[in-house]
Design an enzyme around this catalytic site. Structure first.
Site, PDB file in Angstrom:
ATOM      1  N   ASP A  52       8.528   8.277  -6.146  1.00 34.50           N
ATOM      2  CA  ASP A  52       9.723   9.012  -5.714  1.00 34.50           C
ATOM      3  C   ASP A  52       9.943   8.950  -4.209  1.00 34.50           C
ATOM      4  O   ASP A  52      10.752   9.708  -3.669  1.00 34.50           O
ATOM      5  CB  ASP A  52       9.635  10.477  -6.162  1.00 34.50           C
ATOM      6  CG  ASP A  52       8.446  11.214  -5.532  1.00 34.50           C
ATOM      7  OD1 ASP A  52       7.625  10.555  -4.848  1.00 34.50           O
ATOM      8  OD2 ASP A  52       8.335  12.433  -5.727  1.00 34.50           O
TER       9      ASP A  52
ATOM     10  N   PRO B   8      -7.442   7.322  -4.578  1.00 32.70           N
ATOM     11  CA  PRO B   8      -8.854   6.937  -4.510  1.00 32.70           C
ATOM     12  C   PRO B   8      -9.303   6.784  -3.059  1.00 32.70           C
ATOM     13  O   PRO B   8      -8.554   6.312  -2.207  1.00 32.70           O
ATOM     14  CB  PRO B   8      -8.887   5.586  -5.232  1.00 32.70           C
ATOM     15  CG  PRO B   8      -7.645   5.545  -6.054  1.00 32.70           C
ATOM     16  CD  PRO B   8      -6.622   6.327  -5.285  1.00 32.70           C
TER      17      PRO B   8
ATOM     18  N   VAL C   6       1.066   9.737  -6.311  1.00 35.01           N
ATOM     19  CA  VAL C   6       1.243  11.150  -5.955  1.00 35.01           C
ATOM     20  C   VAL C   6       2.579  11.640  -6.506  1.00 35.01           C
ATOM     21  O   VAL C   6       3.639  11.374  -5.933  1.00 35.01           O
ATOM     22  CB  VAL C   6       1.175  11.357  -4.429  1.00 35.01           C
ATOM     23  CG1 VAL C   6       1.286  12.838  -4.092  1.00 35.01           C
ATOM     24  CG2 VAL C   6      -0.122  10.776  -3.870  1.00 35.01           C
TER      25      VAL C   6
ATOM     26  N   THR D 127      -8.947 -16.003   3.821  1.00 33.28           N
ATOM     27  CA  THR D 127      -7.473 -16.042   3.820  1.00 33.28           C
ATOM     28  C   THR D 127      -6.956 -14.609   3.991  1.00 33.28           C
ATOM     29  O   THR D 127      -6.437 -14.016   3.045  1.00 33.28           O
ATOM     30  CB  THR D 127      -6.925 -16.658   2.518  1.00 33.28           C
ATOM     31  OG1 THR D 127      -7.452 -15.938   1.386  1.00 33.28           O
ATOM     32  CG2 THR D 127      -7.312 -18.125   2.392  1.00 33.28           C
TER      33      THR D 127
ATOM     34  N   ASN E 226      -3.808   8.777   4.247  1.00 29.38           N
ATOM     35  CA  ASN E 226      -2.645   8.193   4.921  1.00 29.38           C
ATOM     36  C   ASN E 226      -2.634   8.366   6.438  1.00 29.38           C
ATOM     37  O   ASN E 226      -2.091   7.520   7.162  1.00 29.38           O
ATOM     38  CB  ASN E 226      -1.359   8.813   4.365  1.00 29.38           C
ATOM     39  CG  ASN E 226      -1.148   8.521   2.895  1.00 29.38           C
ATOM     40  OD1 ASN E 226      -1.498   7.447   2.412  1.00 29.38           O
ATOM     41  ND2 ASN E 226      -0.586   9.481   2.167  1.00 29.38           N
TER      42      ASN E 226
ATOM     43  N   ARG F 227       0.833  -1.203   0.000  1.00 28.23           N
ATOM     44  CA  ARG F 227       0.000   0.000   0.000  1.00 28.23           C
ATOM     45  C   ARG F 227       0.874   1.262   0.000  1.00 28.23           C
ATOM     46  O   ARG F 227       0.529   2.260  -0.638  1.00 28.23           O
ATOM     47  CB  ARG F 227      -0.928  -0.007   1.213  1.00 28.23           C
ATOM     48  CG  ARG F 227      -1.925   1.136   1.232  1.00 28.23           C
ATOM     49  CD  ARG F 227      -3.015   0.886   2.269  1.00 28.23           C
ATOM     50  NE  ARG F 227      -3.947   2.013   2.317  1.00 28.23           N
ATOM     51  CZ  ARG F 227      -3.941   2.949   3.266  1.00 28.23           C
ATOM     52  NH1 ARG F 227      -3.066   2.899   4.243  1.00 28.23           N
ATOM     53  NH2 ARG F 227      -4.817   3.926   3.238  1.00 28.23           N
TER      54      ARG F 227
ATOM     55  N   HIS G 206      -6.328  -5.991  -2.367  1.00 23.82           N
ATOM     56  CA  HIS G 206      -7.188  -6.055  -1.190  1.00 23.82           C
ATOM     57  C   HIS G 206      -7.588  -7.486  -0.862  1.00 23.82           C
ATOM     58  O   HIS G 206      -8.495  -7.702  -0.059  1.00 23.82           O
ATOM     59  CB  HIS G 206      -8.436  -5.190  -1.390  1.00 23.82           C
ATOM     60  CG  HIS G 206      -8.204  -3.738  -1.184  1.00 23.82           C
ATOM     61  ND1 HIS G 206      -9.189  -2.779  -1.336  1.00 23.82           N
ATOM     62  CD2 HIS G 206      -7.080  -3.047  -0.828  1.00 23.82           C
ATOM     63  CE1 HIS G 206      -8.680  -1.580  -1.090  1.00 23.82           C
ATOM     64  NE2 HIS G 206      -7.410  -1.713  -0.783  1.00 23.82           N
ATOM     65  N   THR G 207      -6.905  -8.429  -1.459  1.00 26.05           N
ATOM     66  CA  THR G 207      -7.111  -9.828  -1.090  1.00 26.05           C
ATOM     67  C   THR G 207      -6.426 -10.156   0.228  1.00 26.05           C
ATOM     68  O   THR G 207      -6.645 -11.218   0.793  1.00 26.05           O
ATOM     69  CB  THR G 207      -6.607 -10.771  -2.200  1.00 26.05           C
ATOM     70  OG1 THR G 207      -7.090 -12.093  -1.961  1.00 26.05           O
ATOM     71  CG2 THR G 207      -5.083 -10.792  -2.267  1.00 26.05           C
TER      72      THR G 207
ATOM     73  N   HIS H  68       0.470   4.187  -2.709  1.00 25.72           N
ATOM     74  CA  HIS H  68       0.194   5.569  -2.320  1.00 25.72           C
ATOM     75  C   HIS H  68       1.348   6.497  -2.661  1.00 25.72           C
ATOM     76  O   HIS H  68       1.151   7.709  -2.774  1.00 25.72           O
ATOM     77  CB  HIS H  68      -0.132   5.636  -0.830  1.00 25.72           C
ATOM     78  CG  HIS H  68      -1.527   5.221  -0.514  1.00 25.72           C
ATOM     79  ND1 HIS H  68      -2.288   5.820   0.466  1.00 25.72           N
ATOM     80  CD2 HIS H  68      -2.321   4.264  -1.063  1.00 25.72           C
ATOM     81  CE1 HIS H  68      -3.488   5.244   0.510  1.00 25.72           C
ATOM     82  NE2 HIS H  68      -3.515   4.294  -0.404  1.00 25.72           N
ATOM     83  N   ASP H  69       2.541   5.963  -2.837  1.00 22.27           N
ATOM     84  CA  ASP H  69       3.664   6.773  -3.287  1.00 22.27           C
ATOM     85  C   ASP H  69       3.540   7.087  -4.771  1.00 22.27           C
ATOM     86  O   ASP H  69       3.592   8.248  -5.177  1.00 22.27           O
ATOM     87  CB  ASP H  69       4.979   6.035  -3.015  1.00 22.27           C
ATOM     88  CG  ASP H  69       6.186   6.823  -3.495  1.00 22.27           C
ATOM     89  OD1 ASP H  69       6.222   8.054  -3.260  1.00 22.27           O
ATOM     90  OD2 ASP H  69       7.092   6.227  -4.099  1.00 22.27           O
TER      91      ASP H  69
ATOM     92  N   ASP I  53      -4.237 -14.179  -2.999  1.00 20.19           N
ATOM     93  CA  ASP I  53      -4.895 -15.114  -3.904  1.00 20.19           C
ATOM     94  C   ASP I  53      -6.007 -14.384  -4.642  1.00 20.19           C
ATOM     95  O   ASP I  53      -6.102 -13.157  -4.587  1.00 20.19           O
ATOM     96  CB  ASP I  53      -5.434 -16.324  -3.127  1.00 20.19           C
ATOM     97  CG  ASP I  53      -6.277 -15.921  -1.920  1.00 20.19           C
ATOM     98  OD1 ASP I  53      -7.009 -14.911  -2.018  1.00 20.19           O
ATOM     99  OD2 ASP I  53      -6.203 -16.609  -0.881  1.00 20.19           O
TER     100      ASP I  53
END
Length: 361
Positions: free
Chosen positions: A85, A177, A81, A262, A108, A73, A207-208, A77-78, A267
Site C-alpha cells: 500500500d 526479517p 507491512v 557481479t 529501514n 527492497r 540479494h544477488t 519492505h512495503d 543472476d
C-alpha cells in the site's frame, strides 16, 4: 546471462508462466481480481507508464548502480507491512492521524533508500496522467524494471493497487526479517504473509545484487552469537575479505557487496555463493547451512539452473505484490508519495520526500 539472451530463450515459457499465474490470481488465489495489466489503459490511453518508470530508473543508474537493488527492497519492505500500500513511503505527520513513518523502523532507518527516485517517477507520471497512478503500483513496476535492467527476468506487472493513508512503524519492526534471523524465523515471517519456503528462497535471491552495511554482519566476523569467535558457517577466505572491509570497531556504515563477482547484476550467483559459504548475512547463509533444511535442495537447484530461479522469482514476486491489497474505492491515489492527500492539500506540499535516506541495508 545477458538479459536479451535470456528473454529470447525464455519468451514462450515466461509468457505461459505469467498467464497461468494471472488465471490463478483472478480466480481468487494470491491476489485480487481487480488487478490487471491494463488497469490504466482507459485513464491514460496515450501514456506508456512502464516506459516512464524505466526511463527514470535508467537515468538514476547512470550515477547510482545500487539503485536497482534499493528499489526492489522498497517494494519488499512495503508489502510485508500491512500489504502493498506504499505505506513505507509516508513521512511522519502530526496533522493526519499521527502518521508514524515506517522509514524510522529498525529495518529501514538509515538503510532504506531510493525515495528520491520514487518521487521523480511520481512527478513524471503526474505530468503525463495526473491523479491516476498509485504509489503502490509505482513500487511494483519499479521493482520489475530494476530486475530487468540488471539482467534478470521481466514480467507483466498486475496493476490497480491503491495507496494506504497510514503507516505502521511497530508492524515494520515486527514483520520484516532481520539480517540475523535464523531459518525458523524467516519461514515464520514469510508464512505470515502467505509466502512459502520456495518463495523465501527465491525472493532471498534478490540479494544477488546490492550492498549491505558492516553493522548487519560484523557479529559473524568477530563475535557470532556472543561466542567470541566468527560464524563457523563463514568461508575462511571470505571471512578475511570481509574483515578487511569491516575491521573490528571500524565504521559500521561501510558497504560490502552481496555478490563479490557481479555486484550489480541479477543472476543466480547468490545461490552458488551460499554453497561455498559466502553468504553475506546470517539470514542468507541459513538457507544452505541449516542442517537438514528443506531449503538446501532449492538452493542447489537454483544454483545450477538460472532459468528455474528466474521463473520461481517471477512467480514469488507476483505473489508478494498481491499481499493485502487496497483496491476499488479503498485507500486513495496519493498525489505525493510521501504524504497522504489530506496532508498534501493542507500543507501545499510539493513533490519530494523529506527523508531521502542514504545508506543501504
Amino acid at each position: 546471462m545477458p538479459s536479451s539472451l535470456y528473454h529470447s530463450a525464455m519468451a514462450t515459457t515466461s509468457t505461459a508462466v505469467f498467464f497461468a499465474l494471472l488465471i490463478l490470481l483472478c480466480a481468487g488465489g494470491y491476489g485480487d481480481a481487480q488487478l490487471t495489466p491494463t488497469f490504466y489503459n482507459e485513464a491514460c490511453p496515450d501514456v506508456n507508464i512502464t516506459s516512464i518508470v524505466r526511463g527514470v530508473i535508467q537515468e538514476a543508474l547512470q550515477t547510482d548502480p545500487r539503485i536497482a537493488a534499493s528499489l526492489i527492497r522498497l517494494h519488499f519492505h512495503d508489502c510485508f507491512v500491512n500489504g502493498c500500500d506504499a505505506s513505507i513511503l509516508l513521512d511522519n505527520s502530526s496533522s493526519v492521524d499521527g502518521i508514524d513513518s515506517e522509514k524510522a523502523a529498525f529495518p529501514n532507518v538509515n538503510s532504506a533508500r531510493g525515495f528520491d527516485v520514487v518521487d521523480k517517477i511520481k512527478t513524471a507520471l503526474e505530468n503525463a496522467c495526473p491523479s491516476t497512478v498509485s504509489c503502490a503500483d509505482i513500487l511494483a513496476i519499479a521493482a520489475e524494471e530494476s530486475v530487468s535492467l540488471s539482467g534478470g527476468p521481466s514480467w507483466t506487472v498486475l496493476l490497480g493497487r491503491r495507496d494506504g493513508t497510514t503507516a505502521n512503524r511497530t508492524a515494520a519492526n515486527e514483520a520484516l526479517p532481520a539480517p540475523t534471523s535464523n531459518l525458523d524465523i524467516l519461514k515464520s515471517k514469510f508464512s505470515a504473509v502467505g509466502l512459502n519456503t520456495t518463495d523465501l528462497v527465491a525472493l532471498s535471491g534478490a540479494h544477488t545484487f546490492g550492498r549491505a552495511q558492516c553493522q548487519f554482519f560484523t557479529d559473524r566476523l568477530y563475535n557470532f552469537n556472543n561466542t567470541g569467535s566468527p560464524d563457523q558457517t563463514l568461508n575462511s577466505t571470505y571471512l578475511e575479505t570481509l574483515s578487511d572491509i569491516c575491521p573490528q570497531n571500524g565504521n559500521v556504515s561501510v558497504l560490502a557487496n552481496f555478490d563479490p563477482s557481479t555486484p550489480d547484476g541479477f543472476d543466480s550467483n547468490y545461490f552458488s555463493n551460499l554453497q561455498v559459504h559466502k553468504g553475506l548475512l546470517q539470514s542468507d547463509q541459513e538457507l544452505f547451512s541449516t542442517s537438514g533444511a528443506d531449503t538446501i535442495d532449492i538452493v542447489n537447484n537454483f544454483s545450477v539452473n538460472q532459468t528455474t530461479f528466474f521463473e520461481s522469482f517471477v512467480e514469488s514476486m507476483i505473489k508478494m505484490g498481491n499481499i493485502s491489497l487496497l483496491t476499488g474505492t479503498d485507500g486513495e491515489i496519493r498525489l505525493n508519495c510521501s504524504r497522504v492527500n489530506e496532508d498534501s492539500f493542507g500543507s501545499s506540499a510539493s513533490f519530494g520526500s523529506s527523508a531521502a535516506l542514504l545508506a543501504e541495508y
